[in-house]
Write a protein that holds these residues in place. Sequence first.
Motif, PDB file in Angstrom:
ATOM      1  N   LEU A 122     -46.424 -12.786  15.745  1.00 34.39           N
ATOM      2  CA  LEU A 122     -45.062 -13.302  15.876  1.00 34.39           C
ATOM      3  C   LEU A 122     -44.383 -13.403  14.511  1.00 34.39           C
ATOM      4  O   LEU A 122     -43.193 -13.080  14.373  1.00 34.39           O
ATOM      5  CB  LEU A 122     -45.083 -14.677  16.557  1.00 34.39           C
ATOM      6  CG  LEU A 122     -45.413 -14.688  18.052  1.00 34.39           C
ATOM      7  CD1 LEU A 122     -45.586 -16.120  18.546  1.00 34.39           C
ATOM      8  CD2 LEU A 122     -44.341 -13.973  18.869  1.00 34.39           C
ATOM      9  N   TYR A 123     -45.130 -13.842  13.520  1.00 30.44           N
ATOM     10  CA  TYR A 123     -44.559 -13.974  12.175  1.00 30.44           C
ATOM     11  C   TYR A 123     -44.201 -12.600  11.601  1.00 30.44           C
ATOM     12  O   TYR A 123     -43.102 -12.399  11.084  1.00 30.44           O
ATOM     13  CB  TYR A 123     -45.544 -14.677  11.243  1.00 30.44           C
ATOM     14  CG  TYR A 123     -45.045 -14.770   9.823  1.00 30.44           C
ATOM     15  CD1 TYR A 123     -44.152 -15.763   9.434  1.00 30.44           C
ATOM     16  CD2 TYR A 123     -45.466 -13.835   8.859  1.00 30.44           C
ATOM     17  CE1 TYR A 123     -43.672 -15.830   8.134  1.00 30.44           C
ATOM     18  CE2 TYR A 123     -44.994 -13.898   7.557  1.00 30.44           C
ATOM     19  CZ  TYR A 123     -44.093 -14.899   7.203  1.00 30.44           C
ATOM     20  OH  TYR A 123     -43.615 -14.963   5.915  1.00 30.44           O
ATOM     21  N   GLU A 124     -45.129 -11.677  11.700  1.00 27.19           N
ATOM     22  CA  GLU A 124     -44.925 -10.377  11.081  1.00 27.19           C
ATOM     23  C   GLU A 124     -43.818  -9.572  11.756  1.00 27.19           C
ATOM     24  O   GLU A 124     -43.148  -8.768  11.100  1.00 27.19           O
ATOM     25  CB  GLU A 124     -46.236  -9.584  11.091  1.00 27.19           C
ATOM     26  CG  GLU A 124     -47.284 -10.167  10.152  1.00 27.19           C
ATOM     27  CD  GLU A 124     -48.605  -9.435  10.213  1.00 27.19           C
ATOM     28  OE1 GLU A 124     -48.782  -8.627  11.156  1.00 27.19           O
ATOM     29  OE2 GLU A 124     -49.459  -9.674   9.332  1.00 27.19           O
ATOM     30  N   SER A 125     -43.635  -9.784  13.040  1.00 27.09           N
ATOM     31  CA  SER A 125     -42.565  -9.057  13.732  1.00 27.09           C
ATOM     32  C   SER A 125     -41.257  -9.837  13.733  1.00 27.09           C
ATOM     33  O   SER A 125     -40.205  -9.305  14.106  1.00 27.09           O
ATOM     34  CB  SER A 125     -42.975  -8.758  15.182  1.00 27.09           C
ATOM     35  OG  SER A 125     -43.132  -9.957  15.917  1.00 27.09           O
ATOM     36  N   GLY A 126     -41.338 -11.120  13.297  1.00 27.37           N
ATOM     37  CA  GLY A 126     -40.155 -11.982  13.297  1.00 27.37           C
ATOM     38  C   GLY A 126     -39.644 -12.269  11.911  1.00 27.37           C
ATOM     39  O   GLY A 126     -39.074 -11.409  11.245  1.00 27.37           O
ATOM     40  N   GLU A 127     -39.885 -13.497  11.417  1.00 26.84           N
ATOM     41  CA  GLU A 127     -39.306 -13.883  10.136  1.00 26.84           C
ATOM     42  C   GLU A 127     -39.931 -13.133   8.960  1.00 26.84           C
ATOM     43  O   GLU A 127     -39.304 -12.994   7.902  1.00 26.84           O
ATOM     44  CB  GLU A 127     -39.420 -15.391   9.917  1.00 26.84           C
ATOM     45  CG  GLU A 127     -40.832 -15.941   9.822  1.00 26.84           C
ATOM     46  CD  GLU A 127     -40.825 -17.447   9.564  1.00 26.84           C
ATOM     47  OE1 GLU A 127     -40.201 -17.874   8.576  1.00 26.84           O
ATOM     48  OE2 GLU A 127     -41.421 -18.180  10.362  1.00 26.84           O
ATOM     49  N   GLY A 128     -41.147 -12.648   9.119  1.00 27.68           N
ATOM     50  CA  GLY A 128     -41.742 -11.809   8.077  1.00 27.68           C
ATOM     51  C   GLY A 128     -41.614 -10.348   8.455  1.00 27.68           C
ATOM     52  O   GLY A 128     -42.482  -9.537   8.154  1.00 27.68           O
ATOM     53  N   ARG A 129     -40.525 -10.039   9.122  1.00 27.79           N
ATOM     54  CA  ARG A 129     -40.341  -8.768   9.814  1.00 27.79           C
ATOM     55  C   ARG A 129     -40.462  -7.553   8.911  1.00 27.79           C
ATOM     56  O   ARG A 129     -39.770  -7.445   7.902  1.00 27.79           O
ATOM     57  CB  ARG A 129     -38.984  -8.753  10.507  1.00 27.79           C
ATOM     58  CG  ARG A 129     -38.694  -7.487  11.319  1.00 27.79           C
ATOM     59  CD  ARG A 129     -37.371  -7.595  12.042  1.00 27.79           C
ATOM     60  NE  ARG A 129     -37.394  -8.709  12.993  1.00 27.79           N
ATOM     61  CZ  ARG A 129     -36.312  -9.155  13.619  1.00 27.79           C
ATOM     62  NH1 ARG A 129     -35.145  -8.622  13.374  1.00 27.79           N
ATOM     63  NH2 ARG A 129     -36.409 -10.165  14.465  1.00 27.79           N
ATOM     64  N   ALA A 130     -41.339  -6.658   9.337  1.00 27.45           N
ATOM     65  CA  ALA A 130     -41.431  -5.354   8.695  1.00 27.45           C
ATOM     66  C   ALA A 130     -40.921  -4.274   9.643  1.00 27.45           C
ATOM     67  O   ALA A 130     -40.564  -3.182   9.220  1.00 27.45           O
ATOM     68  CB  ALA A 130     -42.877  -5.059   8.307  1.00 27.45           C
TER      69      ALA A 130
END
Length: 342
Positions: free
Chosen positions: A191-199
């Motif tokens: 969730l983090y990587e696809s959201g606020e840490g979005r790449a």
Amino acid sequence: MGYLHYHPPQVPHTMASKYPSSLNSSDREKDCKEIHDSWGRLNQLGHGLAHRSRSQLQQVRETYKAMYGEDLVDCIQRAKGVDSKNEICMVLSLWLCEPHERDAIVAKDAMAQGDTKYRALVEIYVGRKSSQLLLMQQAYRARFKKHLDQEISILEPPTSTQKMLVALATSHRAHHVDVNQHVAKCDAKRLYESGEGRAGSASIYESTVLEILSKRSIQQLKLTFSTYKRIYGHDYTKSLKKGTSGEFEDSLRAIVKCMYTPAKYYAKMLHSGIKGTTMDKSALGRIIVSRAEVDMKEIQDVYQKKYGMKLYDAICESIPEGDYRDFLLALITRLPSSSSTS
């Protein structure tokens, strides 16, 4: 039942509730006769019913049908002819229903009203166990001759909330696993990587969210959100406010809040209903009826802390005096039943 004019009791919340599990036949018949003679005096009828336990309400409903040949819920529904009685009849009839039957009626109303009442469906799909949701769906099919999940899936135009409800419905049908900390940690990271840490792109983010919602139980999702906070230092919903908030984020925020911090969610919804700032005009009555036997004490505590006023006083201040207000006050001041379930 003692249908005297209602003066809401100031009952300490620390007192234990003592609802007998059943009423004897003479008490049931007396109640039903008083109900039958109370049409036009909904204040008295509502006060008496508000302080009955779930099992007692079911007994009274069954006895009323045996005595008078009519379902008490249907009788109250027919009394909605006068506009001023619409709200009180709505909450009275919902209160008399069994929880799964009530959910089915609320869900049908939400489907008829469209997006303005989507949160009623969110509250059902998020706040019920899979066994409870199955009973609701069976009641919906029996009453309305349609499958609720199918009706949601073909809504036009499709919305973000619709997609999430379909995912949650899939989860309720599929999951049979215990909560797992490793899975929660992995999901929080995704969730983090696809959201606020979005790449990746927004479409990758949405597909990730929908996949997780469709594959995890409500309890597993709660663990994921608590794990997210532990790892990244803030609630997951905070991340939904950091970028440009769209329809998907707004819908997801409501679902997460209802799931992860229900007392805060319901306190806010009640405040909006009291102040008239929500398009969902039935939210106030619906929520008080549905939470009266679950977590109303906690919701009232959160409400007072957040808004600096007791829920009781806020209702008295903003809702016009009458049968509807009196019944809401009776429900929030009732003592909790030991048989209450979420």
